[in-house]
Design a protein around this motif. Structure first.
Motif, PDB file in Angstrom:
ATOM      1  N   UNK A 139      45.133  12.814   7.083  1.00  0.00           N
ATOM      2  CA  UNK A 139      44.091  13.827   6.917  1.00  0.00           C
ATOM      3  C   UNK A 139      44.712  15.203   6.704  1.00  0.00           C
ATOM      4  N   UNK A 140      45.761  15.522   7.445  1.00  0.00           N
ATOM      5  CA  UNK A 140      46.417  16.817   7.276  1.00  0.00           C
ATOM      6  C   UNK A 140      46.982  16.954   5.865  1.00  0.00           C
ATOM      7  N   UNK A 141      47.557  15.870   5.339  1.00  0.00           N
ATOM      8  CA  UNK A 141      48.077  15.896   3.965  1.00  0.00           C
ATOM      9  C   UNK A 141      46.932  16.075   2.974  1.00  0.00           C
ATOM     10  N   UNK A 142      45.819  15.374   3.190  1.00  0.00           N
ATOM     11  CA  UNK A 142      44.644  15.546   2.324  1.00  0.00           C
ATOM     12  C   UNK A 142      44.184  16.997   2.334  1.00  0.00           C
ATOM     13  N   UNK A 143      44.088  17.574   3.509  1.00  0.00           N
ATOM     14  CA  UNK A 143      43.618  18.956   3.627  1.00  0.00           C
ATOM     15  C   UNK A 143      44.552  19.927   2.906  1.00  0.00           C
ATOM     16  N   UNK A 144      45.876  19.745   3.064  1.00  0.00           N
ATOM     17  CA  UNK A 144      46.838  20.635   2.391  1.00  0.00           C
ATOM     18  C   UNK A 144      46.711  20.536   0.873  1.00  0.00           C
ATOM     19  N   UNK A 145      46.653  19.320   0.374  1.00  0.00           N
ATOM     20  CA  UNK A 145      46.571  19.130  -1.073  1.00  0.00           C
ATOM     21  C   UNK A 145      45.259  19.673  -1.612  1.00  0.00           C
ATOM     22  N   UNK A 146      44.150  19.347  -0.958  1.00  0.00           N
ATOM     23  CA  UNK A 146      42.848  19.805  -1.447  1.00  0.00           C
ATOM     24  C   UNK A 146      42.713  21.322  -1.371  1.00  0.00           C
ATOM     25  N   UNK A 147      43.425  21.954  -0.447  1.00  0.00           N
ATOM     26  CA  UNK A 147      43.423  23.420  -0.386  1.00  0.00           C
ATOM     27  C   UNK A 147      44.242  24.017  -1.523  1.00  0.00           C
ATOM     28  N   UNK A 148      45.131  23.225  -2.107  1.00  0.00           N
ATOM     29  CA  UNK A 148      46.026  23.718  -3.152  1.00  0.00           C
ATOM     30  C   UNK A 148      45.477  23.499  -4.564  1.00  0.00           C
ATOM     31  N   UNK A 149      44.372  22.773  -4.691  1.00  0.00           N
ATOM     32  CA  UNK A 149      43.812  22.498  -6.016  1.00  0.00           C
ATOM     33  C   UNK A 149      42.385  23.047  -6.091  1.00  0.00           C
ATOM     34  N   UNK A 150      41.902  23.309  -7.295  1.00  0.00           N
ATOM     35  CA  UNK A 150      40.512  23.770  -7.433  1.00  0.00           C
ATOM     36  C   UNK A 150      39.523  22.677  -7.026  1.00  0.00           C
ATOM     37  N   UNK A 151      38.526  23.058  -6.229  1.00  0.00           N
ATOM     38  CA  UNK A 151      37.457  22.131  -5.833  1.00  0.00           C
ATOM     39  C   UNK A 151      36.128  22.868  -5.937  1.00  0.00           C
ATOM     40  N   UNK A 152      35.049  22.149  -5.658  1.00  0.00           N
ATOM     41  CA  UNK A 152      33.717  22.756  -5.617  1.00  0.00           C
ATOM     42  C   UNK A 152      33.413  23.377  -4.257  1.00  0.00           C
ATOM     43  N   UNK A 153      34.326  23.239  -3.310  1.00  0.00           N
ATOM     44  CA  UNK A 153      34.149  23.836  -1.991  1.00  0.00           C
ATOM     45  C   UNK A 153      33.288  23.021  -1.039  1.00  0.00           C
ATOM     46  N   UNK A 154      33.066  21.737  -1.342  1.00  0.00           N
ATOM     47  CA  UNK A 154      32.196  20.934  -0.469  1.00  0.00           C
ATOM     48  C   UNK A 154      32.976  20.000   0.450  1.00  0.00           C
ATOM     49  N   UNK A 155      34.294  20.081   0.436  1.00  0.00           N
ATOM     50  CA  UNK A 155      35.112  19.215   1.296  1.00  0.00           C
ATOM     51  C   UNK A 155      35.433  19.960   2.583  1.00  0.00           C
ATOM     52  N   UNK A 156      34.961  19.401   3.708  1.00  0.00           N
ATOM     53  CA  UNK A 156      35.155  20.040   5.000  1.00  0.00           C
ATOM     54  C   UNK A 156      35.922  19.116   5.930  1.00  0.00           C
ATOM     55  N   UNK A 157      36.347  19.615   7.069  1.00  0.00           N
ATOM     56  CA  UNK A 157      37.046  18.791   8.049  1.00  0.00           C
ATOM     57  C   UNK A 157      36.225  17.564   8.438  1.00  0.00           C
ATOM     58  N   UNK A 158      34.937  17.731   8.591  1.00  0.00           N
ATOM     59  CA  UNK A 158      34.080  16.611   8.977  1.00  0.00           C
ATOM     60  C   UNK A 158      34.124  15.532   7.900  1.00  0.00           C
ATOM     61  N   UNK A 159      34.093  15.939   6.657  1.00  0.00           N
ATOM     62  CA  UNK A 159      34.129  14.991   5.557  1.00  0.00           C
ATOM     63  C   UNK A 159      35.455  14.253   5.525  1.00  0.00           C
ATOM     64  N   UNK A 160      36.547  14.944   5.747  1.00  0.00           N
ATOM     65  CA  UNK A 160      37.866  14.348   5.624  1.00  0.00           C
ATOM     66  C   UNK A 160      38.179  13.339   6.718  1.00  0.00           C
ATOM     67  N   UNK A 161      37.430  13.333   7.794  1.00  0.00           N
ATOM     68  CA  UNK A 161      37.728  12.419   8.906  1.00  0.00           C
ATOM     69  C   UNK A 161      37.097  11.044   8.732  1.00  0.00           C
ATOM     70  N   UNK A 162      36.401  10.754   7.661  1.00  0.00           N
ATOM     71  CA  UNK A 162      35.650   9.503   7.557  1.00  0.00           C
ATOM     72  C   UNK A 162      36.493   8.259   7.305  1.00  0.00           C
ATOM     73  N   UNK A 163      37.696   8.381   6.780  1.00  0.00           N
ATOM     74  CA  UNK A 163      38.535   7.208   6.521  1.00  0.00           C
ATOM     75  C   UNK A 163      39.379   6.915   7.748  1.00  0.00           C
ATOM     76  N   UNK A 164      38.877   6.045   8.578  1.00  0.00           N
ATOM     77  CA  UNK A 164      39.571   5.673   9.827  1.00  0.00           C
ATOM     78  C   UNK A 164      39.626   4.153   9.943  1.00  0.00           C
ATOM     79  N   UNK A 165      40.399   3.678  10.856  1.00  0.00           N
ATOM     80  CA  UNK A 165      40.452   2.235  11.119  1.00  0.00           C
ATOM     81  C   UNK A 165      39.047   1.739  11.396  1.00  0.00           C
ATOM     82  N   UNK A 166      38.740   0.587  10.839  1.00  0.00           N
ATOM     83  CA  UNK A 166      37.400   0.023  11.013  1.00  0.00           C
ATOM     84  C   UNK A 166      36.453   0.415   9.917  1.00  0.00           C
TER      85      UNK A 166
END
Length: 169
Positions: A139-166
Motif C-alpha cells: 500500500x505504501x508503494x501504491x501511495x508513493x507511485x500514485x502521488x507521483x503520477x497525474x490522477x483525478x484525485x479520487x484515490x484515498x487511503x481508505x480506497x488503497x486499503x481494500x486489497x487484503x488477504x481474503x
C-alpha cells in the motif's frame, strides 16, 4: 523510458488511459523500486468472462476479478546480464469489472484503472498483500507511485486499503 509495453485489447474494450500514461505509470513503479534495467510488460485488456477463466486457471477462483498479474522475471535476477532487459510479466485488466467497482470505492473509472495497473505492476515486482505487513508495504508503494503520477484525485487511503488477504485479488 525504462518500461516497454505490449498492449493487447479484446475487441470493443478499452481503458480510459493512454499508452503514454500507462508507460509513465510503469516508469514510476520502476523508479520507486529503484529498477534501472529496461523492463518489458505485457498488458491484456479482457472481458469479465475471459477474466473469470483466467482467475479459475491461475488462482482457482471461479469468478471475474479486476486485475491478475503473471510474473516472468525479476529485474534483480542474477542470470540477467548487466543492462539486459527484463521480461517482468503480464498484467490483465477487466475494464467492465473495474468500471463497476469504481463507484463503490468512490473513484473515477480512470483512477480505478490507474490504481489497479500500479497494483498489478507491484505484484510483478514481488509485492503481495496476503499478510498485514506485506499489505502495508504494498500500500505504501501504491501511495508513493500514485502521488507521483497525474490522477483525478479520487484515490484515498481508505480506497488503497481494500486489497487484503481474503479479498478476491
Amino acid at each position: 523510458m525504462a518500461c516497454f509495453l505490449d498492449i493487447e485489447t479484446d475487441e470493443g474494450l478499452e481503458l480510459p488511459l493512454s499508452e503514454d500514461e500507462l508507460a509513465g505509470a510503469c516508469d514510476a513503479v520502476l523508479a520507486d523500486a529503484n529498477v534501472g534495467r529496461p523492463c518489458y510488460v505485457s498488458l491484456s485488456i479482457v472481458s469479465d468472462e475471459q477474466m473469470r477463466e483466467l482467475n479459475l486457471e491461475w488462482r482457482d477462483v471461479d469468478a471475474p476479478t479486476d486485475v491478475i498479474s503473471l510474473e516472468c522475471e525479476r529485474p534483480d535476477d542474477p542470470d540477467l546480464a548487466e543492462g539486459e532487459p527484463c521480461e517482468l510479466g503480464d498484467v490483465v485488466l477487466a475494464p467492465a469489472f473495474i468500471a463497476a467497482q469504481a463507484g463503490s470505492f468512490g473513484t473515477t473509472f480512470a483512477d480505478e484503472c490507474r490504481l489497479l495497473w500500479v497494483h498489478g505492476l507491484l505484484h510483478l515486482l514481488g509485492h503481495d498483500h496476503m499478510e498485514e505487513g506485506e499489505a502495508l508495504t504494498m500500500q505504501a508503494a501504491e501511495e508513493r507511485v500514485l502521488a507521483a503520477i497525474p490522477t483525478d484525485g479520487t484515490l484515498t487511503d481508505v480506497v488503497l486499503t481494500r486489497h487484503r488477504a481474503g479479498d478476491d485479488e
